[in-house]
Design a protein around this motif. Sequence first.
Motif, PDB file in Angstrom:
ATOM      1  N   ILE A  68       0.824  -1.205  -0.016  1.00 28.95           N
ATOM      2  CA  ILE A  68      -0.195  -0.040  -0.185  1.00 28.95           C
ATOM      3  C   ILE A  68       0.800   1.333   0.117  1.00 28.95           C
ATOM      4  N   ALA A  69       1.927   1.223   0.633  1.00 30.19           N
ATOM      5  CA  ALA A  69       3.016   2.420   0.435  1.00 30.19           C
ATOM      6  C   ALA A  69       3.346   2.520  -0.922  1.00 30.19           C
ATOM      7  N   GLN A  70       3.720   1.366  -1.689  1.00 36.14           N
ATOM      8  CA  GLN A  70       3.926   1.656  -3.114  1.00 36.14           C
ATOM      9  C   GLN A  70       2.712   2.151  -3.581  1.00 36.14           C
ATOM     10  N   CYS A  71       1.393   1.729  -3.422  1.00 38.57           N
ATOM     11  CA  CYS A  71       0.249   2.280  -4.161  1.00 38.57           C
ATOM     12  C   CYS A  71       0.225   3.922  -3.949  1.00 38.57           C
ATOM     13  N   ASN A  72       0.536   4.149  -2.710  1.00 32.05           N
ATOM     14  CA  ASN A  72       0.468   5.536  -2.283  1.00 32.05           C
ATOM     15  C   ASN A  72       1.486   6.395  -3.238  1.00 32.05           C
ATOM     16  N   LEU A  73       2.972   5.751  -3.029  1.00 31.72           N
ATOM     17  CA  LEU A  73       3.606   6.483  -3.900  1.00 31.72           C
ATOM     18  C   LEU A  73       3.295   6.652  -5.389  1.00 31.72           C
ATOM     19  N   ALA A  74       2.628   5.679  -6.106  1.00 33.52           N
ATOM     20  CA  ALA A  74       2.306   5.669  -7.150  1.00 33.52           C
ATOM     21  C   ALA A  74       1.136   6.769  -7.606  1.00 33.52           C
ATOM     22  N   GLU A  75       0.083   6.887  -6.536  1.00 34.23           N
ATOM     23  CA  GLU A  75      -1.026   7.861  -6.752  1.00 34.23           C
ATOM     24  C   GLU A  75      -0.322   9.201  -6.595  1.00 34.23           C
ATOM     25  N   LEU A  76       0.371   9.192  -5.645  1.00 35.19           N
ATOM     26  CA  LEU A  76       1.103  10.768  -5.534  1.00 35.19           C
ATOM     27  C   LEU A  76       1.828  11.506  -6.743  1.00 35.19           C
ATOM     28  N   VAL A  77       2.664  10.512  -7.278  1.00 36.62           N
ATOM     29  CA  VAL A  77       3.440  11.002  -8.647  1.00 36.62           C
ATOM     30  C   VAL A  77       2.406  11.151  -9.918  1.00 36.62           C
ATOM     31  N   ALA A  78       1.304  10.116  -9.910  1.00 37.64           N
ATOM     32  CA  ALA A  78       0.514  10.259 -10.935  1.00 37.64           C
ATOM     33  C   ALA A  78      -0.551  11.670 -10.595  1.00 37.64           C
ATOM     34  N   GLY A  79      -0.896  11.797  -9.559  1.00 33.82           N
ATOM     35  CA  GLY A  79      -1.703  13.013  -9.384  1.00 33.82           C
ATOM     36  C   GLY A  79      -0.762  14.185  -9.476  1.00 33.82           C
ATOM     37  N   VAL A  80       0.262  14.546  -9.023  1.00 36.57           N
ATOM     38  CA  VAL A  80       0.888  15.650  -9.054  1.00 36.57           C
ATOM     39  C   VAL A  80       1.346  15.982 -10.568  1.00 36.57           C
ATOM     40  N   MET A  81       1.422  14.802 -11.394  1.00 35.40           N
ATOM     41  CA  MET A  81       1.914  14.811 -12.664  1.00 35.40           C
ATOM     42  C   MET A  81       0.628  15.659 -13.500  1.00 35.40           C
ATOM     43  N   THR A  82      -0.499  14.405 -13.126  1.00 36.59           N
ATOM     44  CA  THR A  82      -1.792  15.266 -13.589  1.00 36.59           C
ATOM     45  C   THR A  82      -2.149  16.599 -13.357  1.00 36.59           C
ATOM     46  N   ASP A  83      -1.982  16.832 -12.266  1.00 41.13           N
ATOM     47  CA  ASP A  83      -2.471  18.513 -11.805  1.00 41.13           C
ATOM     48  C   ASP A  83      -1.474  19.495 -12.563  1.00 41.13           C
ATOM     49  N   ALA A  84      -0.280  19.019 -12.603  1.00 34.21           N
ATOM     50  CA  ALA A  84       0.780  19.884 -13.430  1.00 34.21           C
ATOM     51  C   ALA A  84       0.661  20.095 -14.741  1.00 34.21           C
ATOM     52  N   THR A  85      -0.080  19.122 -15.398  1.00 30.32           N
ATOM     53  CA  THR A  85      -0.452  18.540 -16.655  1.00 30.32           C
ATOM     54  C   THR A  85      -1.589  19.380 -17.280  1.00 30.32           C
ATOM     55  N   VAL A  86      -2.594  19.023 -16.744  1.00 31.10           N
ATOM     56  CA  VAL A  86      -4.025  19.282 -17.197  1.00 31.10           C
ATOM     57  C   VAL A  86      -4.210  21.013 -17.137  1.00 31.10           C
ATOM     58  N   PRO A  87      -4.748  21.368 -18.050  1.00 32.56           N
ATOM     59  CA  PRO A  87      -4.996  22.861 -18.223  1.00 32.56           C
ATOM     60  C   PRO A  87      -5.965  23.451 -17.109  1.00 32.56           C
ATOM     61  N   VAL A  88      -5.383  24.049 -15.947  1.00 37.26           N
ATOM     62  CA  VAL A  88      -6.239  24.103 -14.782  1.00 37.26           C
ATOM     63  C   VAL A  88      -7.415  25.205 -14.895  1.00 37.26           C
ATOM     64  N   LYS A  89      -7.392  25.980 -16.042  1.00 34.47           N
ATOM     65  CA  LYS A  89      -8.305  26.953 -16.189  1.00 34.47           C
ATOM     66  C   LYS A  89      -9.495  26.405 -16.792  1.00 34.47           C
ATOM     67  N   THR A  90      -9.226  25.388 -17.563  1.00 31.45           N
ATOM     68  CA  THR A  90     -10.414  24.680 -18.073  1.00 31.45           C
ATOM     69  C   THR A  90     -10.939  23.168 -17.892  1.00 31.45           C
ATOM     70  N   HIS A  91      -9.980  22.578 -17.123  1.00 29.01           N
ATOM     71  CA  HIS A  91     -10.125  21.262 -16.993  1.00 29.01           C
ATOM     72  C   HIS A  91      -9.969  20.982 -15.524  1.00 29.01           C
ATOM     73  N   ARG A  92     -10.533  19.823 -14.870  1.00 30.16           N
ATOM     74  CA  ARG A  92     -10.061  19.261 -13.562  1.00 30.16           C
ATOM     75  C   ARG A  92     -10.180  17.707 -13.635  1.00 30.16           C
ATOM     76  N   TRP A  93      -9.733  17.122 -12.640  1.00 27.15           N
ATOM     77  CA  TRP A  93      -9.327  15.606 -12.775  1.00 27.15           C
ATOM     78  C   TRP A  93      -9.688  15.026 -11.201  1.00 27.15           C
ATOM     79  N   ILE A  94      -9.718  13.982 -11.287  1.00 27.63           N
ATOM     80  CA  ILE A  94      -9.964  13.029 -10.032  1.00 27.63           C
ATOM     81  C   ILE A  94      -9.626  11.498 -10.316  1.00 27.63           C
ATOM     82  N   PRO A  95      -8.800  10.790  -9.371  1.00 24.70           N
ATOM     83  CA  PRO A  95      -8.453   9.420  -9.643  1.00 24.70           C
ATOM     84  C   PRO A  95      -9.715   8.655  -9.710  1.00 24.70           C
ATOM     85  N   LYS A  96      -9.730   7.797 -10.459  1.00 22.10           N
ATOM     86  CA  LYS A  96     -11.015   6.930 -10.817  1.00 22.10           C
ATOM     87  C   LYS A  96     -10.672   5.393 -10.579  1.00 22.10           C
TER      88      LYS A  96
END
Length: 154
Positions: A68-96
């Motif tokens: 689960i620590a490995q899953c936590n690490l994976a979700e962290l990098v995926a979420g931070v990367m997504t947040d830094a990549t998706v255009p914040v003014k037009t889109h939003r995201w959530i893990p599914k």
Amino acid sequence: MAASLMGIYKSVRWLPFGNWLFSKAVCIKAPYFGSIKPTITHLEAGKCVAVIKKRRSIQNHIGTIHAIAQCNLAELVAGVMTDATVPVKTHRWIPKGMTVQYLKKADGVLTAEARIDLPRVWQDKEDLIVPVEVFDQHKTKVFHADITMYITER
């Protein structure tokens, strides 16, 4: 309007302990990530890299880093990367969702990398699959995750 995650990263990364400071800020915003004490070492549009060190609090019964620590690490990098990549003014995201593969015993220092191909056209109601690879200090891949991020227009 709040500063973007990428803007905050760019403003602190050059400081002494800037990556540590940025990582702490992410963990304050999303406290569960603090349980693994990550350090985000690289962030750019389409890519995030973070490391964790084996500590007793994230070990399993056989003395390796808990799944689960490995899953936590994976979700962290995926979420931070997504947040830094998706255009914040037009889109939003959530893990599914997340599918994972535990490939080897995870020990020592782990490095996780989330990466997607850019440029891309962002759509409404899109499932973005973010692959995450986790390697040990010997560059052996120990874990793989595919994390589904649900992207919608604002």
